[in-house]
Design a protein around this motif. Structure first.
Motif, PDB file in Angstrom:
ATOM      1  N   GLN A  89       0.826  -1.206   0.000  1.00 59.08           N
ATOM      2  CA  GLN A  89       0.000   0.000   0.000  1.00 59.08           C
ATOM      3  C   GLN A  89       0.862   1.258   0.000  1.00 59.08           C
ATOM      4  O   GLN A  89       0.581   2.220  -0.723  1.00 59.08           O
ATOM      5  CB  GLN A  89      -0.915   0.004   1.220  1.00 59.08           C
ATOM      6  N   THR A 327      -3.126   8.102   3.355  1.00 58.21           N
ATOM      7  CA  THR A 327      -4.179   7.198   2.888  1.00 58.21           C
ATOM      8  C   THR A 327      -5.398   7.930   2.343  1.00 58.21           C
ATOM      9  O   THR A 327      -6.102   7.387   1.487  1.00 58.21           O
ATOM     10  CB  THR A 327      -4.633   6.252   4.014  1.00 58.21           C
ATOM     11  N   THR A 440      -8.878   6.559  -0.649  1.00 59.33           N
ATOM     12  CA  THR A 440      -7.499   6.709  -0.204  1.00 59.33           C
ATOM     13  C   THR A 440      -6.666   7.352  -1.284  1.00 59.33           C
ATOM     14  O   THR A 440      -7.153   7.752  -2.328  1.00 59.33           O
ATOM     15  CB  THR A 440      -6.899   5.341   0.155  1.00 59.33           C
ATOM     16  N   PRO A 446      -7.362   0.905   3.308  1.00 60.87           N
ATOM     17  CA  PRO A 446      -6.293   0.290   4.067  1.00 60.87           C
ATOM     18  C   PRO A 446      -6.634  -1.159   4.393  1.00 60.87           C
ATOM     19  O   PRO A 446      -7.773  -1.576   4.286  1.00 60.87           O
ATOM     20  CB  PRO A 446      -6.253   1.163   5.342  1.00 60.87           C
TER      21      PRO A 446
END
Length: 449
Positions: A89, A327, A440, A446
């Protein structure tokens, strides 16, 4: 009570929901059975089950459902997979190649999942070696050759983690709820009955205050759970108006919708990051004994001191702002809104909208971070009033936030199945809301823990 049994009857009548719940329970049962299977080449009778139950290792042991201290084939659980997911991520934010894949839809997500699996293998292999060196004493090793033992154990632990990851994906596909989150939740809940029994014994048998104090503790636990639910579900809604469009004989748009911005958009990640940093003084002290004897290191290593808790709370607040910033992307939200003909009443589209959303996020993140810090230090406060350390962990921190979030998400999915088939929901008034996802930085959410 009648409403409760009616709801259970409605759930059982829906074949798809019944099958999904049954599959979920069976997959979780397989995981729990595997958590008691000891690694090959390890003598379970010689193992010290108290090792790995304190500090950061104790937190990992809780997430793994006790497998960590038992030297199980599932000792590392799904934490390597969670670590790999977080790394991928973050790469999606910093590396253009991964950012491009995140915007490619389903095919891009499949590629990212493959990258996550490959990275999980490398992380698990590295952690497996460290686990054997630190958690399995030499007198518990049945294989004399260290190289053979390390290799066999690393392969077994890696296979165990990949199997648990596969179970989580199967639960998500054929069960109910998020599989990885449910596996972590089951691991946490597994230690709850034993913790309650130990606390019960300390209050009733050992003359630790009697039934009144035990009842007060349970009431306090329920109050903390309700407070945590308030934090997890807290949102700030921004009204969005969409312009009217005529396509053929139909009219689209012209309605007002809302963007739900979470008060704690970072979830549990700030607490996890802060906990990792708070164990640095103890780690340094293990290498340099002279440093370990200093008053500062001793104070920071003890989670019941005010120095530790103040620094812990400050780190959580800082990490909440940091993780929310990486994010949640106001620019992307404003661009998507503009492309779909939407606008915030009284705010110009484009940069003005992005600045407005960013300002709202900044205002709600501060109280959210303070709430997270309070929840995180409650277990330390509980330990200070002589509550059993194992039971005190359920008064807040990472474990409680994960439990509340996963239970809400699962109940929301069950309620959705009921409502789709024209049954009543799980509650007479209102609807159960899970952890509302927000856009995000790369259009994804997430890791769901």
């Amino acid at each position: 009570m009648k409403k409760f049994f009616t709801t259970l009857s409605n759930i059982w009548k829906i074949e798809d929901l019944r099958v999904r719940i049954t599959n979920t329970l069976l997959f979780l049962l397989i995981y729990r059975i595997g958590s008691y299977v000891v690694l090959p080449g390890v003598d379970a009778n010689v193992l010290n089950t108290q090792r790995g139950k304190e500090g950061l290792l104790g937190l990992l042991n809780m997430f793994a459902g006790g497998s960590f201290s038992r030297a199980s084939i599932f000792a590392l659980g799904v934490m390597p997979y969670i670590s790999a997911s977080i790394v991928v991520q973050l790469l999606g934010i910093a590396v253009p190649y991964f950012t491009k894949m995140q915007k490619e839809g389903e095919s891009g997500r499949n590629k990212l999942n493959q990258w996550t699996r490959y990275l999980t293998i490398f992380i698990t292999a590295a952690q497996a070696y460290g686990y054997v060196r630190s958690q399995v004493p030499e007198n518990a090793r049945l294989i004399a050759d260290p190289t053979t033992f390390y290799f066999l154990t690393a392969v077994t632990l890696t296979a165990g983690t990949l199997f648990v990851m596969w179970l989580g994906e199967k639960i998500t596909d054929k069960g109910i709820g998020n599989g990885i989150s449910l596996i972590i939740m089951v691991g946490i809940i597994a230690s709850l009955p034993g913790s309650i029994v130990e606390e019960f014994k300390s209050r009733f048998i050992n003359g630790g205050g009697g039934p009144i104090l035990f009842i007060v503790e349970m009431v306090a636990l329920m109050a903390v759970v309700m407070f945590t639910i308030l934090i997890v579900q807290g949102t700030r809604k921004i009204a969005v108006q969409y312009a009217k469009r005529i396509v053929g004989n139909k009219q689209y748009g012209g309605v007002r919708q809302y963007i739900p911005l979470k008060v704690t958009a970072a979830g549990v990640m700030p607490i996890i990051f802060a906990q990792a940093l708070m164990f640095i003084p103890a780690t340094i002290g293990s290498f340099w004994p002279k440093v370990a004897s200093s008053s500062i290191v001793i104070a920071l290593s003890n989670y019941t001191t005010w120095q530790h808790n103040v620094l812990f709370a400050i780190l959580i607040i800082l990490f909440t702002f940091f993780y929310t910033a990486i994010t949640v992307n106001p620019n992307q939200m404003a661009d998507d809104m503009k492309k779909n003909g939407g606008f915030i009443p009284g705010v110009k589209p484009g940069q003005a909208t992005s600045s407005f959303i960013d300002g709202v996020i900044s205002k709600i993140t501060l109280p959210g971070s303070i709430f997270l810090a309070i929840v995180a230090i409650i277990p330390a406060l509980a330990s200070m009033v002589h509550i059993n350390s194992q039971f005190a962990r359920f008064f807040g921190g990472t474990s409680l936030i994960i439990l509340v979030g996963v239970v809400l998400d699962t109940l929301q999915q069950i309620e959705s199945h009921l409502l789709m088939r024209h049954y009543d929901g799980l509650m007479k008034t209102g609807r159960i809301k899970g952890r509302t996802a927000v856009p995000t930085a790369a259009g994804t959410t997430p890791p769901a823990i």
